[in-house]
Design a protein around this motif. Structure first.
Motif, PDB file in Angstrom:
ATOM      1  N   VAL A  91       0.868  -1.169   0.000  1.00 52.09           N
ATOM      2  CA  VAL A  91       0.000   0.000   0.000  1.00 52.09           C
ATOM      3  C   VAL A  91       0.910   1.226   0.000  1.00 52.09           C
ATOM      4  N   LYS A  92       1.042   1.848  -1.153  1.00 50.18           N
ATOM      5  CA  LYS A  92       1.969   2.974  -1.304  1.00 50.18           C
ATOM      6  C   LYS A  92       1.435   4.219  -0.606  1.00 50.18           C
ATOM      7  N   THR A  93       0.246   4.637  -0.983  1.00 44.19           N
ATOM      8  CA  THR A  93      -0.385   5.788  -0.334  1.00 44.19           C
ATOM      9  C   THR A  93      -1.841   5.482  -0.069  1.00 44.19           C
ATOM     10  N   ILE A  94      -2.341   6.041   1.000  1.00 43.86           N
ATOM     11  CA  ILE A  94      -3.764   5.959   1.304  1.00 43.86           C
ATOM     12  C   ILE A  94      -4.154   7.294   1.925  1.00 43.86           C
ATOM     13  N   CYS A  95      -5.074   7.985   1.272  1.00 43.50           N
ATOM     14  CA  CYS A  95      -5.485   9.320   1.699  1.00 43.50           C
ATOM     15  C   CYS A  95      -6.957   9.296   2.074  1.00 43.50           C
ATOM     16  N   VAL A  96      -7.261   9.878   3.218  1.00 38.56           N
ATOM     17  CA  VAL A  96      -8.640   9.992   3.683  1.00 38.56           C
ATOM     18  C   VAL A  96      -8.979  11.470   3.756  1.00 38.56           C
ATOM     19  N   ASP A  97      -9.953  11.899   2.968  1.00 42.47           N
ATOM     20  CA  ASP A  97     -10.390  13.287   2.943  1.00 42.47           C
ATOM     21  C   ASP A  97     -11.841  13.357   3.383  1.00 42.47           C
ATOM     22  N   SER A  98     -12.199  14.442   4.023  1.00 38.83           N
ATOM     23  CA  SER A  98     -13.588  14.560   4.473  1.00 38.83           C
ATOM     24  C   SER A  98     -14.480  14.944   3.300  1.00 38.83           C
ATOM     25  N   ALA A  99     -15.707  14.477   3.344  1.00 38.66           N
ATOM     26  CA  ALA A  99     -16.692  14.750   2.301  1.00 38.66           C
ATOM     27  C   ALA A  99     -17.818  15.590   2.915  1.00 38.66           C
ATOM     28  N   GLY A 100     -18.949  15.562   2.294  1.00 36.46           N
ATOM     29  CA  GLY A 100     -20.078  16.345   2.773  1.00 36.46           C
ATOM     30  C   GLY A 100     -20.599  15.868   4.116  1.00 36.46           C
ATOM     31  N   MET A 101     -21.320  16.746   4.779  1.00 40.69           N
ATOM     32  CA  MET A 101     -21.849  16.423   6.101  1.00 40.69           C
ATOM     33  C   MET A 101     -23.360  16.622   6.084  1.00 40.69           C
ATOM     34  N   LEU A 102     -24.095  15.650   6.584  1.00 41.56           N
ATOM     35  CA  LEU A 102     -25.543  15.769   6.725  1.00 41.56           C
ATOM     36  C   LEU A 102     -25.856  16.232   8.133  1.00 41.56           C
ATOM     37  N   LYS A 103     -26.771  17.183   8.255  1.00 45.06           N
ATOM     38  CA  LYS A 103     -27.156  17.664   9.577  1.00 45.06           C
ATOM     39  C   LYS A 103     -28.571  17.202   9.856  1.00 45.06           C
ATOM     40  N   ARG A 104     -28.740  16.551  10.987  1.00 43.88           N
ATOM     41  CA  ARG A 104     -30.040  15.993  11.383  1.00 43.88           C
ATOM     42  C   ARG A 104     -30.360  16.431  12.797  1.00 43.88           C
ATOM     43  N   LEU A 105     -31.641  16.344  13.149  1.00 39.10           N
ATOM     44  CA  LEU A 105     -32.080  16.627  14.512  1.00 39.10           C
ATOM     45  C   LEU A 105     -32.542  15.335  15.156  1.00 39.10           C
ATOM     46  N   ARG A 106     -32.070  15.073  16.358  1.00 43.06           N
ATOM     47  CA  ARG A 106     -32.481  13.896  17.117  1.00 43.06           C
ATOM     48  C   ARG A 106     -33.345  14.366  18.279  1.00 43.06           C
ATOM     49  N   PRO A 107     -34.497  13.724  18.504  1.00 43.39           N
ATOM     50  CA  PRO A 107     -35.358  14.153  19.599  1.00 43.39           C
ATOM     51  C   PRO A 107     -34.681  13.977  20.961  1.00 43.39           C
ATOM     52  N   ALA A 108     -35.012  14.863  21.858  1.00 41.95           N
ATOM     53  CA  ALA A 108     -34.472  14.824  23.213  1.00 41.95           C
ATOM     54  C   ALA A 108     -35.630  15.071  24.188  1.00 41.95           C
ATOM     55  N   PRO A 109     -35.427  14.775  25.478  1.00 43.22           N
ATOM     56  CA  PRO A 109     -36.513  14.968  26.433  1.00 43.22           C
ATOM     57  C   PRO A 109     -36.937  16.431  26.566  1.00 43.22           C
ATOM     58  N   GLN A 110     -38.165  16.627  26.976  1.00 41.79           N
ATOM     59  CA  GLN A 110     -38.767  17.931  27.259  1.00 41.79           C
ATOM     60  C   GLN A 110     -38.786  18.842  26.041  1.00 41.79           C
ATOM     61  N   GLY A 111     -39.016  18.268  24.882  1.00 44.66           N
ATOM     62  CA  GLY A 111     -39.193  19.055  23.667  1.00 44.66           C
ATOM     63  C   GLY A 111     -37.930  19.654  23.090  1.00 44.66           C
ATOM     64  N   ARG A 112     -36.804  19.296  23.622  1.00 46.67           N
ATOM     65  CA  ARG A 112     -35.544  19.799  23.069  1.00 46.67           C
ATOM     66  C   ARG A 112     -35.109  18.910  21.899  1.00 46.67           C
ATOM     67  N   ALA A 113     -34.050  19.320  21.236  1.00 51.24           N
ATOM     68  CA  ALA A 113     -33.522  18.502  20.134  1.00 51.24           C
ATOM     69  C   ALA A 113     -32.007  18.628  20.112  1.00 51.24           C
ATOM     70  N   HIS A 114     -31.348  17.529  19.781  1.00 55.82           N
ATOM     71  CA  HIS A 114     -29.899  17.529  19.638  1.00 55.82           C
ATOM     72  C   HIS A 114     -29.565  17.577  18.154  1.00 55.82           C
ATOM     73  N   ARG A 115     -28.591  18.404  17.825  1.00 54.46           N
ATOM     74  CA  ARG A 115     -28.128  18.460  16.434  1.00 54.46           C
ATOM     75  C   ARG A 115     -27.099  17.367  16.219  1.00 54.46           C
ATOM     76  N   ILE A 116     -27.316  16.566  15.209  1.00 54.11           N
ATOM     77  CA  ILE A 116     -26.415  15.455  14.869  1.00 54.11           C
ATOM     78  C   ILE A 116     -25.771  15.775  13.531  1.00 54.11           C
TER      79      ILE A 116
END
Length: 134
Positions: A91-116
């Motif tokens: 394995v001569k070279t191996i490059c890992v680059d970041s790609a696009g990011m999806l933003k989602r909301l996850r439900p949380a208690p008491q009507g709040r939401a966590h951003r994922i």
């Protein structure tokens, strides 16, 4: 001067044909997790790298194993007369680059939401040969 540039262009084309690589795009794993696995196989012989990836408990190793097998198949297509064992592939070279990011909301208690943030990455793997001129 024009002939020299043409010769250099032909040399670059010939070098590009000898390179064996594979690309994985939009893999739904975070780049950090993928880099942890990629660092284990960088500079390692192909047979050993396949065994490392096969027996690794990380989820990212499954995708990297498929990518490495694809790069080996690409190398075999370009070098039909040579064998992997005689070529000394690694394995001569191996490059890992970041790609696009999806933003989602996850439900949380008491009507709040966590951003994922669901991250993904691009991986490029290139094989080198120790014994053949590559």
């Amino acid at each position: 001067m024009g002939v020299r540039k043409k010769n250099m262009a032909d040399q670059l084309k010939a070098d590009r044909k000898q390179r064996a690589f594979a690309k994985l795009t939009n893999c739904p794993t975070s780049p950090r997790k993928m880099r942890l696995v990629a660092d284990q196989v960088r500079g390692v012989e192909v047979e050993k790298a396949l065994q490392i990836l096969k027996f690794s408990p990380k989820e990212a190793s499954i995708n990297l194993e498929k990518l490495l097998l694809s790069a080996i198949a690409n190398w075999q297509a370009k070098n039909e007369d040579a064998t992997i064992e005689d070529a000394g592939l690694y394995v001569k070279t191996i490059c890992v680059d970041s790609a696009g990011m999806l933003k989602r909301l996850r439900p949380a208690p008491q009507g709040r939401a966590h951003r994922i943030r669901k991250r993904s990455n691009h991986v490029t793997l290139e094989l080198g040969s120790k014994n053949l001129s590559n």
